[in-house]
Design an enzyme around this catalytic site. Structure first.
Site, PDB file in Angstrom:
ATOM      1  CG  HIS A  88      -1.992   1.064   1.099  1.00 50.70           C
ATOM      2  ND1 HIS A  88      -1.746   2.382   1.411  1.00 50.70           N
ATOM      3  CD2 HIS A  88      -3.270   1.011   0.655  1.00 50.70           C
ATOM      4  CE1 HIS A  88      -2.844   3.084   1.178  1.00 50.70           C
ATOM      5  NE2 HIS A  88      -3.784   2.274   0.722  1.00 50.70           N
ATOM      6  CD  GLU A 157      -5.479   1.708  -3.207  1.00 53.80           C
ATOM      7  OE1 GLU A 157      -6.646   1.901  -2.846  1.00 53.80           O
ATOM      8  OE2 GLU A 157      -4.533   1.588  -2.411  1.00 53.80           O
TER       9      GLU A 157
HETATM   10  P1  PGA Z   1      -9.558   6.237  -0.150  1.00 54.62           P
HETATM   11  O1  PGA Z   1      -8.394   5.174   0.206  1.00 54.62           O
HETATM   12  O2  PGA Z   1     -10.728   5.452  -0.626  1.00 54.62           O
HETATM   13  O3  PGA Z   1      -9.822   6.957   1.145  1.00 54.62           O
HETATM   14  O4  PGA Z   1      -9.016   7.131  -1.205  1.00 54.62           O
HETATM   15  C1  PGA Z   1      -8.127   4.087  -0.631  1.00 54.62           C
HETATM   16  C2  PGA Z   1      -6.933   3.313  -0.124  1.00 54.62           C
HETATM   17  O5  PGA Z   1      -5.977   3.922   0.366  1.00 54.62           O
HETATM   18  O6  PGA Z   1      -6.923   2.070  -0.197  1.00 54.62           O
END
Ligand code: PGA
Length: 230
Positions: A88, A157
């Site tokens: 992450h 992401e």
């Molecule tokens: P968010 O976070 O939906 O608050 O943007 C997503 C994540 O970090 O997995």
């Protein structure tokens, strides 16, 4: 579709119990093919029951031992946890984990047979250079990772979209997912400011197999509505 809730450093064991109770009543109406994951903080681990999988946001690559402040497989076994999130951006960035450290963790948990939710995503400085720079950056984050692992789920992401309220556009998601799908034959999630307003257009993208949701997943009713759709 896969719906994964990343609680990050939010919720307690008590509030997670209340959350699961609310979620369970909604989940009875979900499509049978939909899969739900919850990644609570480790102190909230317990023996929850329901149509979802609990995963861990991080663990050390060891069964047990002298790793102050960390947990290993022994502690995960106690709660039957067999799913781990690795890579992450908050761990890569705030906690300064290098690609080499990420690879080491991945290899260990692959050998242990864990399901792995592996996260990749570029910062704004790379996005601003252009699409080719984004692809190069993402490919470097897949370097050293066994992308053919049968228990692998990948989440794209973009860092500039996480927790900012600014999701990537449908076009941005589509082009990156197409590029990644040409390399990886595993489920591919999108994450970054997914919320009740944009989930319909995001899940309708053919190359999106699911979503990883932070802020908008913290409320059980909101998360349930996102799963069940409008
Ligand atoms: P968010 O976070 O939906 O608050 O943007 C997503 C994540 O970090 O997995």
């Amino acid at each position: 579709m896969i719906y994964a809730a990343n609680f990050k450093t939010n919720h307690t064991r008590a509030s997670t119990h209340a959350y699961v109770e609310k979620l369970n009543s909604a989940l009875s109406a979900k499509k049978p093919e939909d899969k739900v994951y919850i990644f609570p903080p480790t102190t909230a681990f317990d023996h929850y029951e329901g149509d979802f999988t609990i995963g861990v946001q991080n663990a050390h690559e060891a069964y047990n031992g002298a790793f102050t402040g960390e947990i290993g497989v022994e502690q995960l076994d106690e709660f039957g946890i067999r799913t781990i999130m690795i890579g992450h951006s908050e761990r890569r960035g705030i906690l300064r984990k290098s690609q080499d450290q990420v690879i080491e963790k991945f290899s260990y948990f692959e050998k242990e047979g864990f399901e792995i939710l592996y996260c990749i995503g570029e910062p704004l400085s790379i996005r601003d250079i252009g699409e080719d720079a984004v692809y190069r950056y993402l490919k470097a984050q897949l370097n050293g990772i066994d992308i053919s692992y049968e228990k692998l789920i990948v989440a794209y992401e973009p860092i500039w979209a996480i927790g900012t309220g600014r999701s990537a556009t449908v076009k941005e998601i589509t082009t990156v997912h197409k590029e990644l799908k040409a390399m990886i034959n595993r489920p591919l999630l999108y994450g970054g400011s997914v919320n009740l307003k944009n989930i319909d257009e995001i899940r309708s993208i053919e190359e999106v197999d699911g979503v990883l949701i932070g802020s908008a997943s913290l409320d059980a009713e909101n998360f349930s509505k996102m799963i069940l759709g409008s």
